[in-house]
Design a protein around this motif. Structure first.
Motif, PDB file in Angstrom:
ATOM      1  N   PRO A   7      63.214  58.134  59.430  1.00  0.00           N
ATOM      2  CA  PRO A   7      64.484  57.697  59.912  1.00  0.00           C
ATOM      3  C   PRO A   7      65.344  57.819  58.525  1.00  0.00           C
ATOM      4  O   PRO A   7      64.546  57.724  57.490  1.00  0.00           O
ATOM      5  CB  PRO A   7      64.438  56.457  60.369  1.00  0.00           C
ATOM      6  N   GLY A   8      66.722  57.926  58.611  1.00  0.00           N
ATOM      7  CA  GLY A   8      67.437  58.097  57.509  1.00  0.00           C
ATOM      8  C   GLY A   8      67.329  57.247  56.310  1.00  0.00           C
ATOM      9  O   GLY A   8      67.437  57.496  55.157  1.00  0.00           O
ATOM     10  N   PRO A   9      67.249  55.886  56.482  1.00  0.00           N
ATOM     11  CA  PRO A   9      67.201  54.772  55.572  1.00  0.00           C
ATOM     12  C   PRO A   9      65.931  54.830  54.984  1.00  0.00           C
ATOM     13  O   PRO A   9      65.939  54.815  53.568  1.00  0.00           O
ATOM     14  CB  PRO A   9      67.208  53.376  56.345  1.00  0.00           C
ATOM     15  N   GLU A  10      64.850  55.355  55.633  1.00  0.00           N
ATOM     16  CA  GLU A  10      63.551  55.561  54.847  1.00  0.00           C
ATOM     17  C   GLU A  10      63.458  56.633  53.989  1.00  0.00           C
ATOM     18  O   GLU A  10      63.113  56.686  52.753  1.00  0.00           O
ATOM     19  CB  GLU A  10      62.264  55.781  55.790  1.00  0.00           C
ATOM     20  N   LEU A  11      64.136  57.608  54.411  1.00  0.00           N
ATOM     21  CA  LEU A  11      64.221  58.975  53.549  1.00  0.00           C
ATOM     22  C   LEU A  11      65.086  58.749  52.472  1.00  0.00           C
ATOM     23  O   LEU A  11      64.724  59.084  51.414  1.00  0.00           O
ATOM     24  CB  LEU A  11      64.900  60.022  54.604  1.00  0.00           C
ATOM     25  N   ARG A  12      66.185  57.901  52.657  1.00  0.00           N
ATOM     26  CA  ARG A  12      67.391  57.698  51.366  1.00  0.00           C
ATOM     27  C   ARG A  12      66.441  56.931  50.479  1.00  0.00           C
ATOM     28  O   ARG A  12      66.449  57.208  49.083  1.00  0.00           O
ATOM     29  CB  ARG A  12      68.391  56.967  52.001  1.00  0.00           C
ATOM     30  N   THR A  31      60.427  69.692  55.146  1.00  0.00           N
ATOM     31  CA  THR A  31      61.074  68.450  55.971  1.00  0.00           C
ATOM     32  C   THR A  31      61.811  69.189  57.004  1.00  0.00           C
ATOM     33  O   THR A  31      62.113  70.360  57.091  1.00  0.00           O
ATOM     34  CB  THR A  31      61.892  67.734  55.142  1.00  0.00           C
ATOM     35  N   ASP A  32      62.422  68.680  58.005  1.00  0.00           N
ATOM     36  CA  ASP A  32      63.366  69.161  58.861  1.00  0.00           C
ATOM     37  C   ASP A  32      64.849  69.587  58.648  1.00  0.00           C
ATOM     38  O   ASP A  32      65.138  69.104  57.537  1.00  0.00           O
ATOM     39  CB  ASP A  32      63.214  68.224  60.223  1.00  0.00           C
ATOM     40  N   LEU A  33      65.366  70.162  59.229  1.00  0.00           N
ATOM     41  CA  LEU A  33      66.599  70.627  58.872  1.00  0.00           C
ATOM     42  C   LEU A  33      67.790  69.175  58.521  1.00  0.00           C
ATOM     43  O   LEU A  33      68.418  69.293  57.659  1.00  0.00           O
ATOM     44  CB  LEU A  33      67.509  71.082  60.049  1.00  0.00           C
ATOM     45  N   PRO A  34      67.696  68.117  59.349  1.00  0.00           N
ATOM     46  CA  PRO A  34      68.331  66.965  59.198  1.00  0.00           C
ATOM     47  C   PRO A  34      68.252  66.356  57.743  1.00  0.00           C
ATOM     48  O   PRO A  34      69.259  65.901  57.351  1.00  0.00           O
ATOM     49  CB  PRO A  34      68.045  66.031  60.138  1.00  0.00           C
ATOM     50  N   VAL A  35      67.276  66.687  57.045  1.00  0.00           N
ATOM     51  CA  VAL A  35      67.390  66.363  55.548  1.00  0.00           C
ATOM     52  C   VAL A  35      68.218  66.951  54.704  1.00  0.00           C
ATOM     53  O   VAL A  35      68.625  66.405  53.651  1.00  0.00           O
ATOM     54  CB  VAL A  35      65.894  66.352  55.068  1.00  0.00           C
ATOM     55  N   VAL A  36      68.831  68.282  54.961  1.00  0.00           N
ATOM     56  CA  VAL A  36      69.680  68.795  54.200  1.00  0.00           C
ATOM     57  C   VAL A  36      70.747  68.039  53.969  1.00  0.00           C
ATOM     58  O   VAL A  36      71.274  67.973  52.751  1.00  0.00           O
ATOM     59  CB  VAL A  36      70.115  70.134  55.066  1.00  0.00           C
ATOM     60  N   ALA A  39      69.920  65.193  51.573  1.00  0.00           N
ATOM     61  CA  ALA A  39      69.632  65.563  50.202  1.00  0.00           C
ATOM     62  C   ALA A  39      71.115  65.861  49.648  1.00  0.00           C
ATOM     63  O   ALA A  39      71.544  65.580  48.585  1.00  0.00           O
ATOM     64  CB  ALA A  39      69.110  66.949  50.330  1.00  0.00           C
ATOM     65  N   ALA A  40      72.051  66.325  50.182  1.00  0.00           N
ATOM     66  CA  ALA A  40      73.356  66.307  49.503  1.00  0.00           C
ATOM     67  C   ALA A  40      74.008  65.114  49.491  1.00  0.00           C
ATOM     68  O   ALA A  40      74.744  65.206  48.450  1.00  0.00           O
ATOM     69  CB  ALA A  40      74.229  67.188  50.750  1.00  0.00           C
ATOM     70  N   SER A  41      73.882  64.303  50.414  1.00  0.00           N
ATOM     71  CA  SER A  41      74.537  63.065  49.731  1.00  0.00           C
ATOM     72  C   SER A  41      73.495  62.246  48.598  1.00  0.00           C
ATOM     73  O   SER A  41      74.248  61.714  47.820  1.00  0.00           O
ATOM     74  CB  SER A  41      74.212  61.898  51.036  1.00  0.00           C
ATOM     75  N   ALA A  42      72.476  62.411  48.536  1.00  0.00           N
ATOM     76  CA  ALA A  42      71.606  61.969  47.538  1.00  0.00           C
ATOM     77  C   ALA A  42      71.993  62.388  46.106  1.00  0.00           C
ATOM     78  O   ALA A  42      71.978  61.722  45.022  1.00  0.00           O
ATOM     79  CB  ALA A  42      70.102  62.390  47.512  1.00  0.00           C
TER      80      ALA A  42
END
Length: 81
Positions: A7-12, A31-36, A39-42
């Protein structure tokens, strides 16, 4: 952790954990496309390049086809190069 299904928070949290001060850039592979977008936010959170392999592959394909368009919202690679 299987990042492709995190999920988003774990990935962050995982990106922040590996993106410490001794790291110049973070490359996210497998990773899947949603990580794009994550990553941009990171890039903003960490103040350093964070590149998802999907983004790099897309950027490379565009450039190989002679397409130099810039795209906002998907990280510096697509926005600036």
């Amino acid at each position: 952790m299987l990042i492709a299904h995190a999920p988003g928070p774990e990935l962050r949290d995982a990106i922040i954990e590996v993106g410490g001060p001794e790291v110049d850039a973070v490359v996210i592979v497998g990773t899947d496309l949603p990580v794009v977008r994550v990553a941009a936010s990171a890039e903003f959170w960490l103040s350093k390049p964070v590149i998802a392999l999907n983004t790099a592959t897309y950027w490379s394909a565009l450039r190989q086809c002679g397409i130099d368009d810039k795209m906002q919202g998907f990280g510096r690679l697509l926005a600036d190069f």
